[in-house]
Design a protein around this motif. Structure first.
Motif, PDB file in Angstrom:
ATOM      1  N   ALA A  44      54.134  48.484  32.208  1.00  0.00           N
ATOM      2  CA  ALA A  44      54.132  47.383  33.173  1.00  0.00           C
ATOM      3  C   ALA A  44      52.753  46.745  33.200  1.00  0.00           C
ATOM      4  N   MET A  45      52.746  45.445  33.541  1.00  0.00           N
ATOM      5  CA  MET A  45      51.497  44.715  33.708  1.00  0.00           C
ATOM      6  C   MET A  45      51.700  43.712  34.830  1.00  0.00           C
ATOM      7  N   ARG A  46      50.689  43.550  35.661  1.00  0.00           N
ATOM      8  CA  ARG A  46      50.737  42.539  36.710  1.00  0.00           C
ATOM      9  C   ARG A  46      49.344  41.959  36.886  1.00  0.00           C
ATOM     10  N   THR A  47      49.294  40.726  37.347  1.00  0.00           N
ATOM     11  CA  THR A  47      48.019  40.084  37.620  1.00  0.00           C
ATOM     12  C   THR A  47      48.025  39.575  39.051  1.00  0.00           C
ATOM     13  N   GLY A  48      46.840  39.384  39.568  1.00  0.00           N
ATOM     14  CA  GLY A  48      46.696  38.873  40.919  1.00  0.00           C
ATOM     15  C   GLY A  48      46.594  39.979  41.943  1.00  0.00           C
ATOM     16  N   ALA A  49      46.127  39.602  43.111  1.00  0.00           N
ATOM     17  CA  ALA A  49      45.960  40.552  44.206  1.00  0.00           C
ATOM     18  C   ALA A  49      47.318  40.911  44.814  1.00  0.00           C
ATOM     19  N   ALA A  50      47.371  42.054  45.466  1.00  0.00           N
ATOM     20  CA  ALA A  50      48.607  42.515  46.110  1.00  0.00           C
ATOM     21  C   ALA A  50      48.233  43.472  47.232  1.00  0.00           C
ATOM     22  N   SER A  51      49.199  43.707  48.122  1.00  0.00           N
ATOM     23  CA  SER A  51      48.984  44.657  49.216  1.00  0.00           C
ATOM     24  C   SER A  51      49.114  46.082  48.680  1.00  0.00           C
ATOM     25  N   LYS A  52      48.688  47.037  49.474  1.00  0.00           N
ATOM     26  CA  LYS A  52      48.800  48.444  49.091  1.00  0.00           C
ATOM     27  C   LYS A  52      50.263  48.825  48.876  1.00  0.00           C
ATOM     28  N   ALA A  53      51.147  48.392  49.762  1.00  0.00           N
ATOM     29  CA  ALA A  53      52.575  48.716  49.635  1.00  0.00           C
ATOM     30  C   ALA A  53      53.153  48.129  48.350  1.00  0.00           C
ATOM     31  N   GLU A  54      52.786  46.893  48.031  1.00  0.00           N
ATOM     32  CA  GLU A  54      53.275  46.258  46.797  1.00  0.00           C
ATOM     33  C   GLU A  54      52.771  46.994  45.565  1.00  0.00           C
ATOM     34  N   LEU A  55      51.504  47.389  45.589  1.00  0.00           N
ATOM     35  CA  LEU A  55      50.929  48.108  44.445  1.00  0.00           C
ATOM     36  C   LEU A  55      51.588  49.464  44.254  1.00  0.00           C
ATOM     37  N   LEU A  56      51.779  50.190  45.339  1.00  0.00           N
ATOM     38  CA  LEU A  56      52.391  51.508  45.254  1.00  0.00           C
ATOM     39  C   LEU A  56      53.816  51.410  44.723  1.00  0.00           C
ATOM     40  N   GLN A  57      54.585  50.463  45.231  1.00  0.00           N
ATOM     41  CA  GLN A  57      55.953  50.279  44.762  1.00  0.00           C
ATOM     42  C   GLN A  57      55.973  49.898  43.286  1.00  0.00           C
ATOM     43  N   TRP A  58      55.080  49.003  42.877  1.00  0.00           N
ATOM     44  CA  TRP A  58      55.007  48.570  41.482  1.00  0.00           C
ATOM     45  C   TRP A  58      54.670  49.745  40.560  1.00  0.00           C
ATOM     46  N   ILE A  59      53.699  50.564  40.954  1.00  0.00           N
ATOM     47  CA  ILE A  59      53.307  51.728  40.147  1.00  0.00           C
ATOM     48  C   ILE A  59      54.481  52.696  40.019  1.00  0.00           C
ATOM     49  N   LYS A  60      55.136  52.987  41.121  1.00  0.00           N
ATOM     50  CA  LYS A  60      56.264  53.931  41.082  1.00  0.00           C
ATOM     51  C   LYS A  60      57.424  53.405  40.248  1.00  0.00           C
ATOM     52  N   GLN A  61      57.657  52.106  40.267  1.00  0.00           N
ATOM     53  CA  GLN A  61      58.728  51.535  39.445  1.00  0.00           C
ATOM     54  C   GLN A  61      58.368  51.560  37.966  1.00  0.00           C
ATOM     55  N   ALA A  62      57.077  51.485  37.665  1.00  0.00           N
ATOM     56  CA  ALA A  62      56.624  51.424  36.280  1.00  0.00           C
ATOM     57  C   ALA A  62      56.565  52.787  35.594  1.00  0.00           C
ATOM     58  N   ILE A  63      56.634  53.857  36.398  1.00  0.00           N
ATOM     59  CA  ILE A  63      56.508  55.209  35.839  1.00  0.00           C
ATOM     60  C   ILE A  63      57.836  55.934  36.019  1.00  0.00           C
ATOM     61  N   PRO A  64      58.546  56.179  34.925  1.00  0.00           N
ATOM     62  CA  PRO A  64      59.877  56.787  35.002  1.00  0.00           C
ATOM     63  C   PRO A  64      59.913  58.123  35.742  1.00  0.00           C
ATOM     64  N   GLU A  65      58.852  58.913  35.696  1.00  0.00           N
ATOM     65  CA  GLU A  65      58.841  60.222  36.336  1.00  0.00           C
ATOM     66  C   GLU A  65      59.059  60.140  37.839  1.00  0.00           C
TER      67      GLU A  65
END
Length: 111
Positions: free
Chosen positions: A85-106
């Protein structure tokens, strides 16, 4: 959050034993600075499940080119040597955490 530069061995990133998040930033980038404490909080929250790295684009031009980073802040998730996964731009903590968890299959359905 560990700092990487163009002199960091590629194997450290590509052959990491766990998924990693790489934040591409610059000292002069206000949104990059704003995201740093959020990512540090997430790093503590996820413990040893995910590695976190920062790459200053002024010192990591080769790495930024390799991953086609042309806008900052940029985040990449690398798992088993592949960018998942790749993303650009600022985001909230909740958005970042959700994005990281979605990007990692484990993480499965924990997102």
């Amino acid at each position: 959050m560990k700092t990487i530069t163009d002199s960091t061995p590629v194997s450290e990133i590509m052959q990491a034993s766990r998924p990693i998040v790489v934040k591409f930033e610059a000292k002069w980038c206000a949104p990059c600075k704003a995201m740093t404490p959020l990512l540090l909080d997430i790093e503590q929250q996820l413990g040893d499940k995910v590695g976190f790295y920062s790459a200053n684009v002024d010192h990591c031009m080769l790495i930024a080119q390799r991953y086609k980073v042309n806008q900052i802040p940029a985040l990449l998730v690398i798992d088993k040597g592949a960018v998942t996964a790749m993303r650009t731009g600022a985001a909230s903590k909740a958005e970042l955490l959700q994005w990281i968890k979605q990007a990692i299959p484990e993480f499965g359905d924990q997102a």
